[in-house]
Write an enzyme that holds these catalytic residues in place. Structure first.
Site, short mmCIF file in Angstrom:
data_model
loop_
_atom_site.label_atom_id
_atom_site.label_comp_id
_atom_site.label_asym_id
_atom_site.label_seq_id
_atom_site.Cartn_x
_atom_site.Cartn_y
_atom_site.Cartn_z
N GLU A 35 0.82 -1.21 0.00
CA GLU A 35 0.00 0.00 0.00
C GLU A 35 0.86 1.26 0.00
O GLU A 35 0.49 2.26 -0.62
CB GLU A 35 -0.95 0.00 1.21
CG GLU A 35 -2.07 -1.03 1.11
CD GLU A 35 -3.00 -0.77 -0.07
OE1 GLU A 35 -3.10 0.39 -0.52
OE2 GLU A 35 -3.61 -1.74 -0.55
N CYS A 190 -13.42 1.82 -15.18
CA CYS A 190 -13.79 3.22 -14.94
C CYS A 190 -12.53 4.07 -14.92
O CYS A 190 -12.24 4.76 -13.95
CB CYS A 190 -14.56 3.33 -13.62
SG CYS A 190 -15.46 4.88 -13.43
N CYS A 197 -17.69 1.77 -20.24
CA CYS A 197 -18.96 1.75 -19.51
C CYS A 197 -19.82 0.53 -19.89
O CYS A 197 -20.59 0.04 -19.07
CB CYS A 197 -19.73 3.04 -19.77
SG CYS A 197 -18.90 4.52 -19.12
N CYS A 200 -19.37 -2.23 -17.50
CA CYS A 200 -19.45 -1.89 -16.07
C CYS A 200 -20.69 -2.50 -15.43
O CYS A 200 -21.80 -2.39 -15.95
CB CYS A 200 -19.47 -0.37 -15.90
SG CYS A 200 -19.62 0.15 -14.17
N CYS A 206 -25.43 4.53 -12.68
CA CYS A 206 -24.39 5.56 -12.68
C CYS A 206 -24.95 6.90 -13.17
O CYS A 206 -25.45 7.00 -14.30
CB CYS A 206 -23.21 5.13 -13.55
SG CYS A 206 -21.88 6.36 -13.65
#
Length: 350
Positions: A35, A190, A197, A200, A206
């Site tokens: 991370e 995205c 899209c 998605c 959305c």
DNA sequence: GAATCGTGGCA
DNA sequence: TTGCCAAGATT
């Protein structure tokens, strides 16, 4: 579980990323290191660094016991070197205050240097399956589009809204998978440019897709032109072929890393080197300049190659030292410096 | 809030 | 060639 999380998890099972190095043997230590490396840095860039880092520092105690230069050398080229220094500092704190075990409460892990709100949530969600929201660049982009936020995500009010939405959407179960899922969605579908899209799982819900605003959300940061600065770097070799390097102060650009001596503007390199470094130059010639672009300015680097008769150590505070070219790989060196040293190495070996 | 901190990929 | 910015945190 909410509708968004349900659809996302179904999509994740089929299309998410399940084979990243830090997803195998998913310990808090490995997730933590990953991370930190992934802050402002793309996955493809991180993977080889992560694997090398883990081979050298397999656990917290090994990292805490290592020399700082050793840590920096494994970070060399990755950028944002304060991350490496903070990682090393945090490892020492974990050994001293947590008996060498990475803490797994949000308060304790957030208190470690280099771990902010999003990274803290990500570590505990990924490694411990604890329910915490995250808000990285991917989540900001996905949720801004999903809710139709047209203001810049860096703005305080917008960011607060995004944190609230991120918290609402985070499910109680499968938190690790959900966290990975929303990041995978942002990274693979995205995306900032050319979002897919049609593939998605939440396109029907959305707001940006419904209003045709996908390509203008998220709003871009208010921009300003990058200033250009000049810097003269000295490449000084002695008769043994050693090169003179400088350890930079811990703060500022390339903090704590070794670089070539940098001649201040309006200084004569020969006089400056003798006065400040105690090095007399026999001969000098300029090399072709090149430009290095940082986040907030351009740096025109003008190299000067020089020969010195001096051997052994310069000064006595440890800030300046001669190094053999072969051993410079053990130091933390920023990318343009590695490039210049490579030129010296090519000259010697050819 | 704004500035600072790296590097590489992309159009 | 140039500008933009990506798994943010710190000051």
């Amino acid at each position: 579980m909410n509708n968004f999380a349900e659809k996302l998890l179904i999509w994740f099972d089929r299309h998410g990323r399940h084979d990243l190095p830090w997803q195998q043997e998913r310990t808090p230590y490995r997730v933590w290191v990953s991370e930190i490396m992934l802050q402002q840095t793309q996955v493809a860039t991180v993977i080889p660094y992560f694997n090398r880092f883990m081979a050298r520092f397999p656990d917290v105690r090994t990292l805490a016991a290592a020399a700082e230069d050793d840590v920096f050398s494994h970070w060399s080229g990755l950028g944002y070197y304060a991350r490496a220094r903070n990682l090393h500092r945090a490892a020492k704190i974990i050994v001293e205050q947590h008996d060498g075990v990475v803490p797994t409460t949000i308060e304790q892990i957030s208190a470690l240097p280099g771990i902010g709100p999003s990274t803290a949530g990500a570590i505990l969600a990924q490694a411990c399956n604890q329910r915490h929201p995250i808000l990285d660049g991917n989540v900001k982009r996905v949720l801004s589009r999903y809710y139709g936020f047209t203001t810049w995500p860096g703005e305080k009010h917008t960011e607060t809204q995004l944190w609230n939405r991120a918290d609402e959407l985070t499910p109680d179960k499968r938190v690790a998978d959900y966290t990975q899922a929303i990041m995978d969605l942002g990274a693979t579908l995205c995306t900032r440019r050319n979002p897919r899209c049609g593939d998605c799982p939440v396109e029907n819900d959305c707001a940006a897709a419904a209003t045709g605003q996908v390509h203008v959300i998220p709003a871009t940061k208010p921009k300003r032109g990058l200033p250009t600065k000049d810097a003269t770097f000295m490449m000084v070799q002695n008769s043994s072929g050693q090169v003179l390097l400088v350890k930079r102060p811990p703060t500022g650009i390339w903090g704590g890393l070794w670089t070539l001596p940098e001649v201040p503007p309006n200084e004569n390199p020969a006089q400056w080197s003798h006065r400040v470094l105690g090095v007399a130059l026999n001969e000098s010639r300029t090399l072709p300049p090149f430009r290095h672009t940082f986040s907030h300015f351009h740096l025109n680097i003008k190299p000067i190659y020089s020969i010195s008769t001096q051997r052994g150590h310069v000064m006595d505070d440890g800030a300046y030292s001669w190094y053999n070219l072969a051993e410079t790989s053990k130091l933390g060196l920023p990318t343009p410096v590695k490039r210049l040293l490579q030129q010296l190495d090519n000259k010697e070996t050819s």
